[in-house]
Design a protein around this motif. Structure first.
Motif, short mmCIF file in Angstrom:
data_model
loop_
_atom_site.label_atom_id
_atom_site.label_comp_id
_atom_site.label_asym_id
_atom_site.label_seq_id
_atom_site.Cartn_x
_atom_site.Cartn_y
_atom_site.Cartn_z
N GLU A 185 -11.98 -6.77 2.69
CA GLU A 185 -12.84 -6.93 3.52
C GLU A 185 -12.82 -6.75 4.62
OE1 GLU A 185 -16.57 -9.29 4.96
OE2 GLU A 185 -15.78 -8.41 2.64
N GLY A 186 -11.04 -6.49 5.58
CA GLY A 186 -11.24 -5.64 6.26
C GLY A 186 -11.35 -4.32 6.43
N CYS A 187 -10.73 -4.08 5.50
CA CYS A 187 -11.19 -2.32 5.17
C CYS A 187 -12.75 -2.20 5.27
CB CYS A 187 -10.50 -1.94 4.12
SG CYS A 187 -10.75 -0.28 4.25
N MET A 188 -14.08 -2.84 4.61
CA MET A 188 -15.14 -2.76 4.81
C MET A 188 -16.09 -3.27 6.05
SD MET A 188 -16.72 -3.57 1.33
CE MET A 188 -15.58 -5.50 0.76
N LYS A 189 -14.77 -3.86 6.91
CA LYS A 189 -15.39 -4.49 8.53
C LYS A 189 -14.78 -3.29 9.54
CE LYS A 189 -17.74 -7.92 8.37
NZ LYS A 189 -17.37 -8.19 6.53
N TYR A 190 -14.28 -1.53 8.80
CA TYR A 190 -13.73 -1.06 10.07
C TYR A 190 -12.35 -1.81 10.54
CZ TYR A 190 -17.68 0.85 8.32
OH TYR A 190 -18.78 2.05 7.12
N ILE A 191 -11.92 -2.23 9.76
CA ILE A 191 -10.54 -2.63 10.70
C ILE A 191 -9.65 -2.38 9.91
CG2 ILE A 191 -9.54 -4.91 11.18
CD1 ILE A 191 -11.76 -6.64 11.45
N PRO A 192 -8.38 -2.36 10.31
CA PRO A 192 -6.73 -1.39 9.17
C PRO A 192 -6.39 -2.96 9.05
CG PRO A 192 -6.75 -0.30 11.39
CD PRO A 192 -8.32 -1.89 11.73
N SER A 193 -5.92 -2.72 7.62
CA SER A 193 -5.80 -3.75 6.34
C SER A 193 -4.98 -3.63 5.30
CB SER A 193 -7.65 -3.94 5.98
OG SER A 193 -8.27 -4.72 6.87
N VAL A 194 -4.03 -4.00 5.69
CA VAL A 194 -3.20 -4.41 4.85
C VAL A 194 -2.81 -5.70 3.48
CG1 VAL A 194 -0.54 -3.59 4.50
CG2 VAL A 194 -1.91 -2.78 6.49
N ALA A 195 -2.21 -5.36 3.02
CA ALA A 195 -2.27 -6.60 2.09
C ALA A 195 -0.48 -6.13 1.57
CB ALA A 195 -2.67 -6.69 0.21
N PHE A 196 0.11 -7.53 1.66
CA PHE A 196 1.68 -7.33 1.27
C PHE A 196 1.55 -8.66 -0.16
CE2 PHE A 196 2.14 -6.98 5.63
CZ PHE A 196 2.30 -5.27 5.17
N SER A 197 2.47 -8.04 -1.02
CA SER A 197 3.16 -8.95 -2.15
C SER A 197 4.23 -9.25 -2.66
CB SER A 197 1.71 -8.33 -3.21
OG SER A 197 0.28 -9.24 -3.41
N LEU A 198 4.43 -10.17 -3.39
CA LEU A 198 6.23 -10.24 -3.90
C LEU A 198 5.98 -10.65 -5.01
CD1 LEU A 198 9.35 -9.65 -3.50
CD2 LEU A 198 9.03 -12.52 -2.94
N CYS A 199 6.92 -9.73 -6.26
CA CYS A 199 6.65 -9.54 -7.69
C CYS A 199 7.15 -10.88 -8.45
CB CYS A 199 7.26 -8.43 -8.73
SG CYS A 199 5.66 -6.94 -7.38
N THR A 200 7.06 -11.98 -7.71
CA THR A 200 7.15 -13.39 -8.28
C THR A 200 6.25 -14.22 -8.30
OG1 THR A 200 8.66 -15.59 -8.55
CG2 THR A 200 8.56 -14.09 -6.30
N HIS A 201 5.83 -14.92 -8.51
CA HIS A 201 5.34 -17.06 -8.44
C HIS A 201 6.02 -17.73 -8.23
CE1 HIS A 201 2.01 -14.74 -9.77
NE2 HIS A 201 2.24 -13.97 -11.05
N ASP A 202 7.63 -17.96 -7.75
CA ASP A 202 7.79 -18.83 -7.72
C ASP A 202 7.78 -18.80 -6.24
OD1 ASP A 202 9.67 -20.73 -6.99
OD2 ASP A 202 11.46 -19.25 -6.87
N VAL A 203 7.14 -20.51 -6.50
CA VAL A 203 6.16 -20.77 -4.98
C VAL A 203 7.84 -21.34 -3.65
CG1 VAL A 203 4.76 -22.61 -6.11
CG2 VAL A 203 6.90 -23.59 -5.62
N PHE A 204 8.32 -20.92 -4.15
CA PHE A 204 10.20 -21.16 -2.99
C PHE A 204 10.97 -19.84 -3.26
CE2 PHE A 204 10.10 -25.56 -5.80
CZ PHE A 204 9.43 -25.98 -4.79
N ALA A 205 10.19 -18.48 -3.32
CA ALA A 205 10.79 -17.47 -3.33
C ALA A 205 10.94 -17.06 -2.02
CB ALA A 205 9.83 -16.32 -3.91
N ASP A 206 12.34 -16.56 -1.69
CA ASP A 206 13.43 -16.41 -0.88
C ASP A 206 11.99 -14.77 -0.11
OD1 ASP A 206 14.17 -15.33 1.58
OD2 ASP A 206 15.88 -14.81 0.32
N PHE A 207 11.52 -14.83 1.14
CA PHE A 207 10.92 -13.79 1.47
C PHE A 207 11.56 -12.67 2.38
CE2 PHE A 207 7.81 -16.15 -0.52
CZ PHE A 207 7.23 -15.78 -0.90
N SER A 208 12.82 -13.27 2.73
CA SER A 208 13.29 -13.23 4.21
C SER A 208 13.73 -11.25 3.89
CB SER A 208 14.68 -13.33 4.14
OG SER A 208 15.23 -13.12 3.14
N ALA A 209 13.97 -10.86 2.88
CA ALA A 209 14.38 -8.87 2.83
C ALA A 209 13.11 -8.69 3.03
CB ALA A 209 14.44 -8.99 1.27
N LEU A 210 12.06 -8.84 3.16
CA LEU A 210 10.43 -8.15 2.93
C LEU A 210 10.81 -8.36 4.63
CD1 LEU A 210 10.29 -9.40 0.56
CD2 LEU A 210 8.02 -9.53 0.71
#
Length: 256
Positions: A121-146
């Motif tokens: 949606e952001g890209c279609m509005k011509y706004i630079p857009s990025v998605a970030f995802s971590l390959c785990t569904h753990d709700v308590f996942a540690d994101f610090s390494a990212l």
């Protein structure tokens, strides 16, 4: 909110309370003013869906210097649309970010992803857009390494932008240490066994959507699936234009 700094709009499909989106805010809040507008609960699998028949509501959740957090009862795309119209105060975000998602959005999963819906949606509005995802569904996942790589990507996009019609789909594997970063193509993949039929005690059938994913090119080392399976961060430049230009040429010979 301060107007001298860049403005970043953030949303997701896990809801405004998810650890991923709140970790992202803390990683980059010194880099720009931030508006978060995210669903009031999980909206995984909503892709680019938007709400056409029900009214939308916005609820303020938190306000601090350089940060506003809002929840919306709609889809991830609804959140982007309503934030741009109602929350940005006439400012145009320099960047839109989806995530950090709990679960990967590699391969064909990107077509189902609400996180990618935010980014597209952001890209279609011509706004630079990025998605970030971590390959785990753990709700308590540690994101610090990212954090280091996310900050590098955000800084690069804020400084240089992205080509019109191109956004970035960034997926992180769950490993002790990333082997590196691979800029790669989307792996071709298929889902099967997607529906599980159950019998309710009250005498009727019901179904769960589940599924089993298969990488259809498991040995192709230039794909996002291969990168993630081998401990690399996968960055897939993704285009809005889905036209098959090769097929245009072939169809010129059709007798229509």
């Amino acid at each position: 909110m301060e107007n001298k700094r860049a403005l970043i709009l953030i949303s997701n499909d896990d809801g405004f309370e998810a650890k991923g989106i709140n970790s992202l805010v803390e990683m980059i809040r010194d880099m720009a003013d931030i508006i978060v507008c995210a669903p009031d609960s999980g909206r995984s699998g909503y892709a680019c869906a938007f709400t056409a028949v029900d009214p939308l509501t916005l609820t303020p959740q938190r306000e601090e210097e350089g940060l506003e957090v809002w929840s919306c009862n709609g889809t991830p795309v609804d959140c982007v649309k309503i934030a741009l119209e109602e929350l940005c105060g006439g400012r145009r975000p320099q960047m839109i970010i989806g995530g950090i998602n709990h679960g990967d959005n590699a391969s064909v999963n990107m077509h189902y992803s609400g996180t990618m819906g935010v980014t597209l949606e952001g890209c279609m509005k011509y706004i630079p857009s990025v998605a970030f995802s971590l390959c785990t569904h753990d709700v308590f996942a540690d994101f610090s390494a990212l954090r280091p790589l996310i900050r590098k990507i955000v800084r690069k996009v804020l400084d240089d932008g992205l080509p019109k019609g191109v956004c970035l789909n960034v997926n992180f594997p769950v490993v002790e240490q990333f082997k590196g970063v691979k800029v790669c193509r989307m792996a071709p993949g298929t889902w099967d066994n997607e529906v599980v039929k159950c019998r309710h005690p009250r005498g009727y059938d019901y179904w769960w959507m589940m599924g089993r994913y298969t990488n259809d090119e498991p040995d192709a080392e230039d794909t996002d699936n291969w990168a993630l399976q081998h401990g690399y961060v996968a960055i897939t430049p993704t285009k809005i234009d889905v036209t098959s230009y090769e097929m245009i040429e072939q169809m010129k010979d059709w007798d229509l």
